[in-house]
Design a protein around this motif. Structure first.
Motif, PDB file in Angstrom:
ATOM      1  N   ASP A 179       0.866  -1.186   0.000  1.00 21.23           N
ATOM      2  CA  ASP A 179       0.000   0.000   0.000  1.00 21.23           C
ATOM      3  C   ASP A 179       0.898   1.230   0.000  1.00 21.23           C
ATOM      4  O   ASP A 179       1.578   1.520   0.977  1.00 21.23           O
ATOM      5  CB  ASP A 179      -0.891  -0.033   1.257  1.00 21.23           C
ATOM      6  CG  ASP A 179      -1.736   1.225   1.417  1.00 21.23           C
ATOM      7  OD1 ASP A 179      -1.594   2.159   0.601  1.00 21.23           O
ATOM      8  OD2 ASP A 179      -2.543   1.268   2.370  1.00 21.23           O
ATOM      9  N   GLY A 197       0.853   4.728   0.321  1.00 18.86           N
ATOM     10  CA  GLY A 197      -0.073   5.779   0.756  1.00 18.86           C
ATOM     11  C   GLY A 197       0.630   7.091   1.051  1.00 18.86           C
ATOM     12  O   GLY A 197       1.841   7.127   1.283  1.00 18.86           O
ATOM     13  N   GLU A 231      -6.647   1.411  -5.584  1.00 16.12           N
ATOM     14  CA  GLU A 231      -6.656   1.339  -4.115  1.00 16.12           C
ATOM     15  C   GLU A 231      -7.991   0.851  -3.536  1.00 16.12           C
ATOM     16  O   GLU A 231      -8.028  -0.003  -2.643  1.00 16.12           O
ATOM     17  CB  GLU A 231      -6.315   2.730  -3.560  1.00 16.12           C
ATOM     18  CG  GLU A 231      -6.354   2.813  -2.068  1.00 16.12           C
ATOM     19  CD  GLU A 231      -5.801   4.138  -1.547  1.00 16.12           C
ATOM     20  OE1 GLU A 231      -5.009   4.794  -2.249  1.00 16.12           O
ATOM     21  OE2 GLU A 231      -6.190   4.514  -0.432  1.00 16.12           O
TER      22      GLU A 231
HETATM   23 MG    MG Z   1      -3.667   3.991   1.917  1.00 12.03          MG
END
Ligand code: MG
Ligand code: ADP
Lengths: 262, 347
Positions: B26, B28, B173
């Motif tokens: 992930d 982010g 996502e």
């Molecule tokens: Mg994230």
């Protein structure tokens, strides 16, 4: 003779001089005018009447005095007439400028409308662009090599729009002293035209880039290398934060079932 | 126990390894998280904050940092403290951390932070178990409200992960949220990821995405606005937000501000889904109600789901909706979804 001067002084003490521009700026559109001859005549009549009643001077003396005052008023009158002529000229010049102003105002209106429609066009194009950019399927990795031209084109487009806006603003600004014969709408049209061309090219590029597969991915790797062969760090000895995330067995089983058509 | 059987057979395919193949990452704005499978058949998620702080470099500081178990990198003659510790140190020094990403994407003015990001990713992902092991990483969907270049961002991370010896594949996502949370629904429903830099939405039918988009509003957006109205630094706003408050029941003017912007964010995301769904073509018609799964750090605030349901009830949503819930592992759900995608790709 002295009394005539006194009258003149009294007149000027009780009056004021103002240019036409000043009067206009005070919001006065009209003023009352009285001819100097009338003043002279009124004075002459008043003097005659007063003297007759008083019996102080003989007739000859009175006539001589009156004649003298008359001469004096004539010269004042000429002065006034010249002044008047001058103010007429000023007034005419003022009127001419007012005309220009009205014309400029209407041209400004036209320009504003043209700007608004150009803006609307830009917005339309922008939203079309957004839609176009959303087209590629989310899972399929988009072709990396095509990325560079489209992002460049986007930047160019944004730049172009900024230029267009700046040009329009500039075209609007010098309204007080317009360049004679400057055709702003033509300039706007030209700018809008070049913008459209740009967008067409952009659309084509994006269409092409969406169709062509990305066999050779661009190498961004060097961006991640700091230049040094290996960065000095203590990271090997440090444990990162860990969280238990449950399991994925059930998810995988379901997915396989879906894939198998079950 | 057919599910278990199938999972076991998946493990068996991992040739000479005991752990099944595939990793999830992930990427982010706030956190980098890698999901890996462990030898007990479960998963572990390694998390590090996506932030840095440079401090003057000297031998004493280096020793001290190592003793304190604070990770650092020496870059351009500076000591760069990495991750969570950068936040703590930034507070001590009264400074702001550097963040390599903004609004869900690599930030163009933090390009020289990329080598540090590479080190974090390398650390949390570990070595590939076999050359070219699958690694699915998440990317945001094109944004409705900012002009973002997802393609460049994606290309960058494909390169990076490739360099680490993996076969890199991008996944949306919010699609990852569906993979992680909606197995019981046959991966049909709406996945929402409320992160730091963005909120992402994906509507799927039997695991296939039919609509996805993002908005450049998330935890950072809330922090910025709360800081604005209260006239305080952003870090203060973040602290108020994360200290365990309940947005249904704000206890002070500050908490009130947080609650107001949360409501606004949720409403914004919901109305965008509604209008996108109404204007979109080739949308599937859902006859059965579908579920909405929320994940991401921003969804972790107290009362999130309740306020979400309240806002949902206010708008006339175009599709029938059943359950609205938050992932039990809101912070790691995206990484887990990426891992599911990677593992199924390996089988
Ligand atoms: Mg994230
Ligand atoms: N307990 C909490 N309450 C509210 N917000 C939180 C909490 N924990 C983390 N956050 C917020 O979540 C965001 C980070 O979430 P994350 O999903 O990791 O974002 P990203 O995907 O952008 O990295 C930050 O804005 C952070 O302030």
């Amino acid at each position: 003779m002295e009394s005539v001067n006194e009258i003149k002084e009294a007149l000027s003490a009780r009056s004021r001089t103002a240019t036409l521009d000043e009067l206009r700026s005070e919001g006065r559109k009209r003023v009352r005018l009285i001819r100097a001859e009338h003043v002279a005549q009124m004075i002459s009549e008043a003097v005659h009447a007063a003297i007759e009643h008083s019996g102080l001077l003989d007739q000859e003396e009175v006539d001589r005095l009156v004649e003298k005052s008359r001469q004096e008023f004539k010269s004042i009158l000429r002065e006034r007439e010249q002044e008047l002529a001058r103010s007429r000229e000023t007034e005419e010049a003022l009127e001419a400028r007012e005309g220009e102003l009205t014309e400029l105002k209407s041209r400004f209106g036209e320009l504003t409308r043209a700007l608004a429609s150009t803006r609307a066009e830009l917005q339309q194009v922008q939203s079309e662009l957004e839609v176009a950019r959303e087209l590629p399927a989310p899972v399929a990795p988009p072709p990396a090599p095509a990325a560079a031209p489209s992002s460049d084109m986007l930047m160019a487009l944004v730049q172009e729009m900024a230029n267009l806006k700046a040009n329009l603003m500039q075209a609007q600004a010098p309204q007080a002293a317009p360049a004679p014969g400057a055709d702003f709408s033509a300039a706007i049209e030209k700018l809008a035209g070049s913008l459209n061309d740009r967008l067409e090219t952009l659309g084509k590029k994006m269409g092409v880039s969406a169709a062509v597969g990305g066999d050779a991915p661009t190498d961004f790797g060097s961006l991640f290398d700091a230049g040094e062969s290996k960065l000095e760090s203590n990271m090997d000895n440090i444990q990162v934060k860990q969280k238990a995330g449950g399991g994925i067995a059930a998810n995988l089983a379901r997915l396989k079932k879906l894939k198998g058509g079950g | 126990m057919t599910e278990q059987d199938q999972f076991d057979s998946n493990i068996d395919q991992g040739a000479d390894t005991t752990v099944a193949l595939g990793k999830g990452l992930d990427v982010g704005t706030a956190n980098l998280a890698a999901a890996v499978q462990n030898d007990e058949g479960g998963i572990t998620v390694n998390v590090e904050r996506n932030a840095f702080l440079d401090i003057p470099s000297d031998a004493y500081s280096k020793n001290m940092l190592t003793k304190l178990k604070v990770p650092y990198v020496v870059h351009n003659g500076k000591l760069v403290v990495i991750g969570e510790a950068a936040f703590e140190l930034a507070n001590v020094f009264g400074r702001e951390t550097r963040r390599p990403m903004a609004d869900g994407l690599v930030s163009p003015n933090e390009q020289d932070a990329l080598p540090m990001m590479k080190m974090i990713i390398q650390k949390i992902l570990g070595e590939p178990q076999v050359p070219g092991e699958n690694c699915y990483f998440c990317v945001p969907a094109p944004s409705l409200d900012v002009d973002n270049n997802v393609v460049y961002h994606q290309g960058l991370f494909e390169s990076l992960i490739g360099k680490l010896g993996y076969t890199a594949r991008a996944i949306n996502e919010a699609h990852a949220v569906v993979f992680s949370e909606l197995a019981d629904n046959d991966f049909t429903g709406i996945g929402l990821s409320f992160g730091g830099g963005m909120a992402n939405a994906c509507i799927t039918y039997k695991s296939i995405p039919c609509l996805s988009f993002s908005v450049a509003r998330g935890g950072d957006w809330i922090d910025k606005n709360v800081a604005n109205v209260l006239g305080c630094p952003r870090s203060k706003a973040t602290a108020i937000k994360e200290r365990g408050i309940d947005i249904r029941d704000p206890k002070s003017r500050e908490e009130e501000a947080v609650a107001i912007y949360y409501r606004s964010l949720i409403n914004y995301v919901l109305s965008n889904i509604k209008s996108r769904f109404e204007s979109g073509q080739n949308m599937p018609s859902f006859k059965e109600p579908i579920d909405i799964a929320c994940a991401g750090g921003t969804s972790m605030i107290g009362g999130f789901i309740e306020v979400f349901r309240e806002e949902f009830a206010k708008i006339d949503f175009p599709i029938p909706v059943g359950r609205i819930f938050r992932s039990e592992e809101a912070l790691t759900a995206v990484a887990k979804g990426c891992l599911v995608a990677a593992a199924i790709g390996e089988s």
